[in-house]
Design an enzyme around this catalytic site. Structure first.
Site, short mmCIF file in Angstrom:
data_model
loop_
_atom_site.label_atom_id
_atom_site.label_comp_id
_atom_site.label_asym_id
_atom_site.label_seq_id
_atom_site.Cartn_x
_atom_site.Cartn_y
_atom_site.Cartn_z
N LYS A 111 1.04 -1.25 0.04
CA LYS A 111 0.03 0.22 0.00
C LYS A 111 0.75 1.03 -0.22
O LYS A 111 0.80 2.62 -0.66
CB LYS A 111 -1.12 -0.05 1.24
CG LYS A 111 -1.66 -0.92 1.39
CD LYS A 111 -3.20 -1.07 1.41
CE LYS A 111 -4.25 -2.21 0.93
NZ LYS A 111 -5.42 -2.20 1.00
N LYS A 194 -4.96 -9.36 -6.52
CA LYS A 194 -5.76 -10.03 -5.89
C LYS A 194 -7.09 -9.17 -6.77
O LYS A 194 -6.59 -7.68 -6.11
CB LYS A 194 -5.18 -9.17 -4.35
CG LYS A 194 -6.30 -10.05 -3.72
CD LYS A 194 -6.26 -10.06 -2.00
CE LYS A 194 -6.84 -9.09 -1.66
NZ LYS A 194 -6.56 -8.35 -0.08
N LYS A 197 -11.52 -4.35 -3.16
CA LYS A 197 -12.22 -3.78 -3.32
C LYS A 197 -11.95 -2.31 -3.31
O LYS A 197 -12.62 -1.20 -4.30
CB LYS A 197 -12.81 -3.67 -2.40
CG LYS A 197 -13.02 -3.23 -1.15
CD LYS A 197 -13.90 -3.65 0.33
CE LYS A 197 -13.31 -4.03 1.48
NZ LYS A 197 -12.10 -3.68 2.12
P1 ATP Z 1 -8.77 -3.23 0.39
O1 ATP Z 1 -8.53 -3.51 -1.46
O2 ATP Z 1 -9.31 -1.61 0.72
O3 ATP Z 1 -7.40 -3.34 0.95
P2 ATP Z 1 -9.99 -6.05 0.38
O4 ATP Z 1 -10.87 -5.90 -0.47
O5 ATP Z 1 -8.63 -6.71 0.54
O6 ATP Z 1 -9.99 -4.58 0.92
P3 ATP Z 1 -10.64 -6.71 3.33
O7 ATP Z 1 -11.07 -5.43 4.20
O8 ATP Z 1 -8.76 -6.07 3.14
O9 ATP Z 1 -10.71 -5.98 1.43
O10 ATP Z 1 -10.89 -8.11 3.22
C1 ATP Z 1 -11.50 -8.59 3.97
C2 ATP Z 1 -11.48 -10.31 4.35
O11 ATP Z 1 -11.57 -10.39 2.11
C3 ATP Z 1 -10.03 -10.85 4.41
O12 ATP Z 1 -10.70 -11.73 5.30
C4 ATP Z 1 -9.45 -10.44 3.34
O13 ATP Z 1 -8.24 -11.83 3.73
C5 ATP Z 1 -10.21 -11.71 2.18
N1 ATP Z 1 -9.85 -10.98 1.49
C6 ATP Z 1 -10.00 -10.08 0.42
N2 ATP Z 1 -9.87 -9.88 -0.91
C7 ATP Z 1 -9.49 -11.21 -1.58
C8 ATP Z 1 -9.53 -11.93 -2.21
N3 ATP Z 1 -9.03 -11.38 -3.61
N4 ATP Z 1 -10.04 -13.06 -1.83
C9 ATP Z 1 -10.18 -14.00 -1.43
N5 ATP Z 1 -10.61 -13.37 -0.29
C10 ATP Z 1 -10.06 -11.53 0.21
#
Ligand code: ATP
Ligand code: LTN
Length: 330
Positions: A111, A194, A197
């Protein structure tokens, strides 16, 4: 009874990755353990975010939790900032994680790499301290997360062991639980990164309508060749779609590969899209039903009360152990 705890940041619209990697599984623990699921709004502040967007996402996430099958009678659903013990424990435990180990965290490196030094907040660097507090306050035994969060649970374990060694056994050392299939869903437009969001390109959002979801799967990047085979290195696009299918159908990757033997890419994608729509249809309908009645937010108030009771006990234990004077106590 086993304690299970997890959280999601209200940083944007939830993706299919969040659903498969985290949300979908939370309810599975409800009948075998004591579940605490929260909205990590303080963590959402670690990167710039519009106040209204954060506020709206927080309400939305509560509705998504309920739509996923979490039952507020069985599970405690709450907002991180509504339980002040998180911030209070944070100000103690920040002294027991060190600059060196924090700077090695992959999430921080990823990040912060996109930012100027002058724009990187201290909260982003100290993110794992607050996350450790989230977990340790509830004496959590199991933390279900996607693969990207494993390192943060590991540093929480290190911290708990460090505190226990120094002050006696006062914290429960947590374990993470990562699903065998679907722990890392990749972006549909670039299957080497990955699905996330905060990166809106080509990802499936839980708020997309079913047609959009279908279209996104149909136009997902695939790979050269024509065989539907799991090969992350040479066929990352196909492998990602196989993973999505296998995790939604709750089968192994091998079983999914077998199912698609002899398929062409077009038919393969169509069936993956069917699987997504089949699962998302009822889920989205439940979500719509929930948000139609604002009273669902009452769940968060009840959650705050239950969570505070548990968290405050741990906080007291730590305050006492490190030598802070309890002016109310004897
Ligand atoms: P950001 O983009 O804001 O970092 P994020 O989409 O990675 O957010 P988080 O809030 O960090 O989402 O994650 C919430 C949960 O979803 C965590 O347990 C994370 O490991 C899981 N997660 C997020 N993205 C994925 C993905 N692409 N595949 C599987 N699990 C995911
Ligand atoms: N860092 C996590 C969200 C999160 C969390 C937690 C998950 C904050 N505190 C405690 C599990 C346990 C994320 O980005 N998904």
């Amino acid at each position: 009874m086993t304690r299970i705890l997890s959280g999601i940041k209200p940083t944007g619209q939830l993706t299919l990755g969040n659903y498969i990697g985290a949300l979908k599984h939370f309810k599975d623990f409800q009948d075998s353990g004591e579940v605490f699921i929260f909205i990590a709004d303080l963590h959402a502040l670690t990167l710039p975010i519009d106040p209204k967007f954060l506020n709206d996402n927080t309400r939305d996430l509560a509705a998504f939790y309920l739509a996923s099958g979490l039952d507020p009678k069985k599970s405690t659903i709450f907002v991180q900032s509504s339980v002040s013990a998180h911030s209070e424990l944070n100000s103690i435990l920040q002294n027991y994680l060190y600059m060196g180990e924090l700077s090695r965290m992959t999430q921080f490196k990823e990040k912060s790499a996109k930012m100027k030094d002058s724009a990187i907040g201290l909260g982003l660097f100290a993110y794992p301290v607050l996350m450790a507090c989230d977990i340790l306050l509830y004496d959590a035994d199991i933390v279900p997360v996607g693969e990207d969060q494993v390192q943060h649970v590991e540093i929480t374990r290190d911290l708990a062991n460090r505190i226990n060694k120094r002050y006696g056994d006062i914290l429960v050392v947590p374990n993470y639980k990562v699903n065998k299939v679907g722990a890392r869903i990749m972006s549909l437009s670039d299957p080497t990164v990955k699905m996330s969001k905060s990166d809106p390109k080509g990802d499936i959002f839980l708020k997309d309508d079913l047609n959009t979801m279908r279209k996104k799967i149909m136009s997902a990047v695939t790979d050269s060749g024509s065989e539907v085979k799991y090969d992350k290195e040479n066929k990352p696009g196909v492998s990602n779609l196989l993973t999505i299918y296998a995790s939604l159908k709750e089968i192994s990757i091998e079983e999914a590969e077998k199912h698609f033997e002899g398929y062409r890419y077009g038919d393969f994608k169509r069936e993956v899209a069917d699987a997504v729509v089949e699962e998302m249809g009822p889920f989205k309908a439940r979500y719509e039903e929930i948000i139609a009645n604002k009273s669902y937010l009452e769940v968060l108030r009840i959650g705050q009360e239950r969570a505070s009771q548990v968290a405050n006990k741990t906080l007291k234990r730590v305050q006492k152990a490190v030598g802070l004077l309890d002016v109310d106590g004897e």
